[in-house]
Design a protein around this motif. Structure first.
Motif, PDB file in Angstrom:
ATOM      1  N   THR A  16       0.808  -0.891   0.187  1.00 55.29           N
ATOM      2  CA  THR A  16      -0.148  -0.059   0.405  1.00 55.29           C
ATOM      3  C   THR A  16       0.614   1.173  -0.171  1.00 55.29           C
ATOM      4  OG1 THR A  16      -1.874  -1.513   1.154  1.00 55.29           O
ATOM      5  CG2 THR A  16      -2.161   1.044   1.308  1.00 55.29           C
ATOM      6  N   LEU A  17       1.341   1.210   0.890  1.00 51.46           N
ATOM      7  CA  LEU A  17       2.481   2.584   0.824  1.00 51.46           C
ATOM      8  C   LEU A  17       3.381   2.870  -0.091  1.00 51.46           C
ATOM      9  CD1 LEU A  17       2.648   2.573   4.893  1.00 51.46           C
ATOM     10  CD2 LEU A  17       1.725   4.294   3.431  1.00 51.46           C
ATOM     11  N   PRO A  18       4.319   1.650  -0.179  1.00 48.73           N
ATOM     12  CA  PRO A  18       5.242   1.677  -2.194  1.00 48.73           C
ATOM     13  C   PRO A  18       4.238   1.964  -2.738  1.00 48.73           C
ATOM     14  CG  PRO A  18       5.578  -0.128  -0.614  1.00 48.73           C
ATOM     15  CD  PRO A  18       4.462  -0.108   0.152  1.00 48.73           C
ATOM     16  N   GLY A  19       2.733   1.680  -2.947  1.00 45.63           N
ATOM     17  CA  GLY A  19       2.201   2.138  -3.820  1.00 45.63           C
ATOM     18  C   GLY A  19       1.395   3.787  -3.973  1.00 45.63           C
ATOM     19  N   ARG A  20       1.238   4.315  -3.323  1.00 44.62           N
ATOM     20  CA  ARG A  20       1.051   5.320  -2.292  1.00 44.62           C
ATOM     21  C   ARG A  20       2.258   6.320  -3.093  1.00 44.62           C
ATOM     22  NH1 ARG A  20      -4.300   6.131  -3.260  1.00 44.62           N
ATOM     23  NH2 ARG A  20      -5.731   4.730  -1.757  1.00 44.62           N
ATOM     24  N   SER A  21       3.536   6.114  -2.884  1.00 38.91           N
ATOM     25  CA  SER A  21       4.743   6.457  -3.292  1.00 38.91           C
ATOM     26  C   SER A  21       4.602   6.920  -4.636  1.00 38.91           C
ATOM     27  CB  SER A  21       5.230   6.537  -2.122  1.00 38.91           C
ATOM     28  OG  SER A  21       6.757   7.099  -2.459  1.00 38.91           O
ATOM     29  N   ASN A  49      -7.221  -1.032   9.024  1.00 37.54           N
ATOM     30  CA  ASN A  49      -7.747  -0.898   7.706  1.00 37.54           C
ATOM     31  C   ASN A  49      -8.379   0.950   7.573  1.00 37.54           C
ATOM     32  OD1 ASN A  49      -7.936  -2.974   7.657  1.00 37.54           O
ATOM     33  ND2 ASN A  49      -9.759  -3.719   9.341  1.00 37.54           N
ATOM     34  N   PHE A  50      -8.245   1.377   8.109  1.00 39.20           N
ATOM     35  CA  PHE A  50      -8.174   2.843   7.647  1.00 39.20           C
ATOM     36  C   PHE A  50      -7.781   3.784   6.879  1.00 39.20           C
ATOM     37  CE2 PHE A  50     -12.758   2.563  10.072  1.00 39.20           C
ATOM     38  CZ  PHE A  50     -13.766   2.632   8.925  1.00 39.20           C
ATOM     39  N   MET A  51      -6.065   3.460   7.690  1.00 41.11           N
ATOM     40  CA  MET A  51      -4.792   3.869   7.588  1.00 41.11           C
ATOM     41  C   MET A  51      -5.379   4.731   5.838  1.00 41.11           C
ATOM     42  SD  MET A  51      -0.946   3.890   8.811  1.00 41.11           S
ATOM     43  CE  MET A  51      -1.100   3.627   6.482  1.00 41.11           C
ATOM     44  N   CYS A  56      -3.066   8.053   3.277  1.00 41.43           N
ATOM     45  CA  CYS A  56      -2.910   8.794   1.479  1.00 41.43           C
ATOM     46  C   CYS A  56      -3.558   8.729   0.792  1.00 41.43           C
ATOM     47  CB  CYS A  56      -2.423   7.364   1.583  1.00 41.43           C
ATOM     48  SG  CYS A  56      -1.761   6.463   3.211  1.00 41.43           S
ATOM     49  N   HIS A  57      -4.879   8.151   1.293  1.00 40.24           N
ATOM     50  CA  HIS A  57      -6.044   9.048   0.092  1.00 40.24           C
ATOM     51  C   HIS A  57      -5.884  10.533  -0.375  1.00 40.24           C
ATOM     52  CE1 HIS A  57      -9.170   8.372  -3.345  1.00 40.24           C
ATOM     53  NE2 HIS A  57     -10.113   9.103  -2.169  1.00 40.24           N
TER      54      HIS A  57
END
Length: 130
Positions: A16-21, A49-51, A56-57
């Motif tokens: 998730t975080l690498p994808g958002r970056s 679950n909500f982070m 990020c979004h």
């Protein structure tokens, strides 16, 4: 931290975080790393679950508005160095700040959107400080 929480943390860290970056890189031309205060969230499955959606979004939505033109993209590339995320127990403790190239978002992720900042609030702060 139970097995489900461990799995979610691993998914957030590895996918998730690498994808958002990477998404930020597509928006402004530079990947900006996330630093997460994992101890603040590791025992809350709801917060985990909500982070992504709550922080990020919303940030990426704000960045899309800022980076509509080359001037906005350049300002984000030059000014935003790191994104720090932290979970807080209650929405009364939430905090949004930007200084020294570091955007800090402290949100009550388990409370969903009530414990978060809107993309408009994030955009307004960044636009003012960049």
């Amino acid at each position: 931290m139970g097995l489900n929480e461990k799995r979610k943390v691993k998914e957030l860290q590895d996918v998730t975080l690498p994808g958002r970056s990477k998404e930020i890189e597509e928006i402004c031309g530079k990947a900006i790393p996330y630093e997460v205060d994992w101890p603040s969230v590791q025992d809350s499955a709801e917060a985990l679950n909500f982070m992504d959606n709550v922080s990020c979004h919303r940030l990426n939505m704000a960045l899309r508005m800022i980076c509509q033109d080359d001037m906005g993209k350049e300002a984000v590339r030059d000014g935003l160095k790191t994104i720090k995320l932290k979970n807080v127990a209650d929405k009364s403790a939430k905090k949004l700040s930007f200084a020294g190239g570091v955007l800090e978002m402290q949100c009550a992720w388990a409370q969903g959107l009530d414990g978060a900042f809107s993309d408009n609030e994030i955009r307004a702060l960044l636009t003012e400080k960049l």
